[in-house]
Motif scaffolding. Structure first.
Motif, PDB file in Angstrom:
ATOM      1  N   PHE A   1       0.852  -1.190   0.000  1.00 45.34           N
ATOM      2  CA  PHE A   1       0.000   0.000   0.000  1.00 45.34           C
ATOM      3  C   PHE A   1       0.886   1.239   0.000  1.00 45.34           C
ATOM      4  O   PHE A   1       1.693   1.424   0.913  1.00 45.34           O
TER       5      PHE A   1
ATOM      6  N   MET B   1      -6.671   0.342 -11.763  1.00 38.57           N
ATOM      7  CA  MET B   1      -7.628   0.958 -12.676  1.00 38.57           C
ATOM      8  C   MET B   1      -7.091   2.314 -13.113  1.00 38.57           C
ATOM      9  O   MET B   1      -6.742   3.143 -12.277  1.00 38.57           O
TER      10      MET B   1
ATOM     11  N   TYR C   1      -6.538   5.181 -10.266  1.00 38.79           N
ATOM     12  CA  TYR C   1      -7.558   5.242  -9.221  1.00 38.79           C
ATOM     13  C   TYR C   1      -6.978   4.663  -7.934  1.00 38.79           C
ATOM     14  O   TYR C   1      -6.403   3.570  -7.960  1.00 38.79           O
ATOM     15  N   TYR C   2      -7.140   5.363  -6.816  1.00 39.71           N
ATOM     16  CA  TYR C   2      -6.538   4.914  -5.557  1.00 39.71           C
ATOM     17  C   TYR C   2      -7.534   4.475  -4.490  1.00 39.71           C
ATOM     18  O   TYR C   2      -7.271   3.522  -3.768  1.00 39.71           O
ATOM     19  N   GLY C   3      -8.646   5.201  -4.353  1.00 42.11           N
ATOM     20  CA  GLY C   3      -9.579   4.903  -3.268  1.00 42.11           C
ATOM     21  C   GLY C   3      -9.031   5.340  -1.924  1.00 42.11           C
ATOM     22  O   GLY C   3      -7.914   5.857  -1.830  1.00 42.11           O
ATOM     23  N   GLY C   4      -9.821   5.149  -0.889  1.00 41.14           N
ATOM     24  CA  GLY C   4      -9.414   5.515   0.466  1.00 41.14           C
ATOM     25  C   GLY C   4      -8.228   4.668   0.905  1.00 41.14           C
ATOM     26  O   GLY C   4      -8.202   3.465   0.678  1.00 41.14           O
ATOM     27  N   GLY C   5      -7.254   5.304   1.548  1.00 39.10           N
ATOM     28  CA  GLY C   5      -6.089   4.570   2.051  1.00 39.10           C
ATOM     29  C   GLY C   5      -5.221   3.992   0.943  1.00 39.10           C
ATOM     30  O   GLY C   5      -4.399   3.115   1.205  1.00 39.10           O
TER      31      GLY C   5
ATOM     32  N   MET D   1      -5.912   1.931  -1.247  1.00 42.62           N
ATOM     33  CA  MET D   1      -6.066   0.480  -1.143  1.00 42.62           C
ATOM     34  C   MET D   1      -6.957  -0.132  -2.213  1.00 42.62           C
ATOM     35  O   MET D   1      -7.310  -1.317  -2.119  1.00 42.62           O
ATOM     36  N   ALA D   2      -7.334   0.627  -3.209  1.00 45.72           N
ATOM     37  CA  ALA D   2      -8.281   0.101  -4.191  1.00 45.72           C
ATOM     38  C   ALA D   2      -7.722  -1.076  -4.971  1.00 45.72           C
ATOM     39  O   ALA D   2      -6.522  -1.170  -5.198  1.00 45.72           O
ATOM     40  N   GLY D   3      -8.620  -1.975  -5.355  1.00 42.12           N
ATOM     41  CA  GLY D   3      -8.293  -2.945  -6.394  1.00 42.12           C
ATOM     42  C   GLY D   3      -7.667  -4.255  -5.970  1.00 42.12           C
ATOM     43  O   GLY D   3      -7.090  -4.951  -6.793  1.00 42.12           O
ATOM     44  N   GLU D   4      -7.794  -4.642  -4.713  1.00 46.92           N
ATOM     45  CA  GLU D   4      -7.189  -5.909  -4.277  1.00 46.92           C
ATOM     46  C   GLU D   4      -8.095  -7.088  -4.651  1.00 46.92           C
ATOM     47  O   GLU D   4      -8.530  -7.878  -3.793  1.00 46.92           O
TER      48      GLU D   4
ATOM     49  N   ASN E   1     -15.014   9.504  -5.079  1.00 49.12           N
ATOM     50  CA  ASN E   1     -13.607   9.214  -4.836  1.00 49.12           C
ATOM     51  C   ASN E   1     -12.849  10.515  -4.673  1.00 49.12           C
ATOM     52  O   ASN E   1     -12.832  11.324  -5.590  1.00 49.12           O
TER      53      ASN E   1
ATOM     54  N   PHE F   1     -13.254  -0.473  -4.890  1.00 45.61           N
ATOM     55  CA  PHE F   1     -13.285   0.990  -4.793  1.00 45.61           C
ATOM     56  C   PHE F   1     -12.560   1.523  -3.552  1.00 45.61           C
ATOM     57  O   PHE F   1     -12.165   2.672  -3.510  1.00 45.61           O
ATOM     58  N   SER F   2     -12.461   0.702  -2.509  1.00 42.76           N
ATOM     59  CA  SER F   2     -11.833   1.115  -1.248  1.00 42.76           C
ATOM     60  C   SER F   2     -12.420   2.403  -0.676  1.00 42.76           C
ATOM     61  O   SER F   2     -11.717   3.387  -0.466  1.00 42.76           O
TER      62      SER F   2
END
Lengths: 319, 319
Positions: free
Chosen positions: A74, A145, A152-156, A158-161, B147, B257-258
């Motif tokens: 992360f 993404m 694209y990252y998302g919160g923390g 952490m996106a996309g796992e 986001n 999306f996190s």
């Protein structure tokens, strides 16, 4: 002409590449990471690798304007901090700042899979596509993404796992602490594990003859591909199951992210159509036609160098 | 003081609201959409509703600076074009331009569910949260992702159709043309359908007594909630199943999306804990702990007005 260095910092090896303004890879060097010796050791080593690259290519290091690096885990790419990377032993490490003190130019970091996917949009299979979802199938399964040309990252961050969504009916322990995660099936490791387990449980396969001592620990996804090509029923079944499970999970990603292109990278992507055919069928069966109609699916073309090109382009976009 | 109008254009009704700079809803009017009479009829009606709002509140229409409108379907919010809205009969309709000619101020449009979720981040249950995933459970199930404070669109402005992921073991025909979509279960319509079908198939329930003629067509999700509160086994089973299926699908959305917060709106959100308890349990069982630990889950507080507030804030942010 200005230059950028792209780096892939893995748990085992570091690969550094020297790239020009068109992201041509002018030179590439690889060394063991030796993360156990501490991050200063890693950063000093990278600086030496950069020296080596400029020396070997005869280019002028004073024209280096930035360094981009992808690392697992992360990553807060805005602050340049590695929040957590288990296989490097890094936590809340200010990589951009600390590595910057060695290399004397701005350093930009991000997650290695995001860098890979970004690289494929810059100079790979999905060059110029605005909305791209990419996965890498290697030891694990990770994804990134690119939305409207931006990661694209998302919160923390952490996106996309996608590798850690749960698959019904599966219970193999995963490195993340859960059981039955997608990457226990859909990854190079997962494909090999399925083959080893099913042969051990008594299923017949041509692969048995390739390990006459009965020790299957050396069996890899490549063996499963080879057995598939010989018409081996177990190998075909494993590829079909893996592709189907992967396709169903990708159906969620496609529905939620709405990419125009899907790119598959990582070592297990070399399984190609053996895996992609059932995967495509499962995607089509599980997404609204509006998504399917606009989706193109690509095998990554930058399997080895996508991370370097992505890291370099990421750094150049931010410098 | 300047004003903005927020509008929710639904298949059945149009709701217009007048909002001040703090997004206080000063007045609200509702009229039947009558989409069959053509888009000009709809736009002229909206202009009349705006006149009515300013007259009723005693405010000055010359202080109106923008109109924001949410509509169902796929919306190109950058160009202000409704690409497709089945229940309005609109396809490639330049709503922003055409409605703008009636209302004489800039018009900005977006998908109604995105507007709702955006509204919840502006003045609702997740005010000020940067990364919010929201769903609405009504006739169908739709979702939106905010986001880093901005709405996520994806390719073709089609992101987030969580209602149309396929659920294993389900085969109820969906309005989209597929079978077994999540919204055939997890929606107000889906909850009521399950109850009607299972009672018709002979399962026992207190709800039977509420429809002595045996015609269950009037049975709604509200009846299932009421039966749940009376300890009805069928109602409890339906809520548990619906919450679990929804939670498993949300696990994908959260992993991809996190978000830092999840907000549930729409009529069926009024089922509250009856639905949220099994949903929460399924999310927690199906996501990596890193996602769960940072996630807060909220029942939407702007069930009726979220779309108006979101539309108004969206328009103000773009004007």
């Amino acid at each position: 002409m200005s230059y950028v260095i792209g780096i892939d910092i893995g748990g085992t090896n570091i690969v550094c590449g020297l790239l020009d303004e068109q992201y041509n890879l002018l030179g590439k060097v690889k060394q063991p990471t030796e993360a156990a010796k501490g991050s200063d050791h890693v950063f000093a080593k990278i600086n030496g690798m950069i020296d080596q690259l400029f020396a070997e290519t005869g280019k002028d290091r004073s024209k280096l304007i930035a360094v981009g690096a992808g690392t697992p885990g992360f990553i807060d790419s805005d602050r340049g901090v590695c929040l957590f990377a288990g296989n490097l032993g890094w936590r809340d490490l200010e990589v951009a700042k600390l590595l910057g003190e060695y290399v004397k130019v701005p350093v930009f970091i991000d997650n290695d899979v995001r860098m890979y996917v970004y690289g494929e949009t810059i100079k790979g299979s999905v060059q110029g596509v605005d909305h791209v979802y990419g996965i890498t199938l290697g030891t694990g399964l990770a994804s990134g993404m690119v939305n409207d040309g931006k990661l694209y990252y998302g919160g923390g961050y952490m996106a996309g796992e996608l590798g850690h969504v749960h698959i019904d009916g599966e219970s193999t322990p995963c490195g993340c602490g859960m059981k039955g995660c997608l990457e226990t099936i859909a990854s190079a490791t997962g494909i090999a594990r399925q083959a080893r387990e099913r042969i051990t449980q008594g299923e017949e396969s041509v692969m048995q003859a390739w390990f006459p001592e009965g020790d299957l620990s050396g069996l890899t996804a490549t063996h499963v591909s080879k057995a598939y090509d010989e018409g081996d029923r177990l190998a075909i079944d494993i590829m079909n199951y893996t592709g189907t499970v992967l396709g169903k999970a990708l159906a969620y990603a496609i529905t939620l992210f709405s990419p125009n292109a899907l790119v598959i990278g990582g070592g297990a992507a070399l399984a190609g159509e053996r895996l992609f055919k059932p995967m495509r069928e499962a995607i089509q069966a599980n997404v609204y036609s509006g998504y399917w109609d606009k989706l193109s699916i690509h095998q990554g073309t930058l399997i080895d160098d996508g991370g370097l090109i992505g890291s370099a382009a990421f750094a150049r976009s931010r410098v």
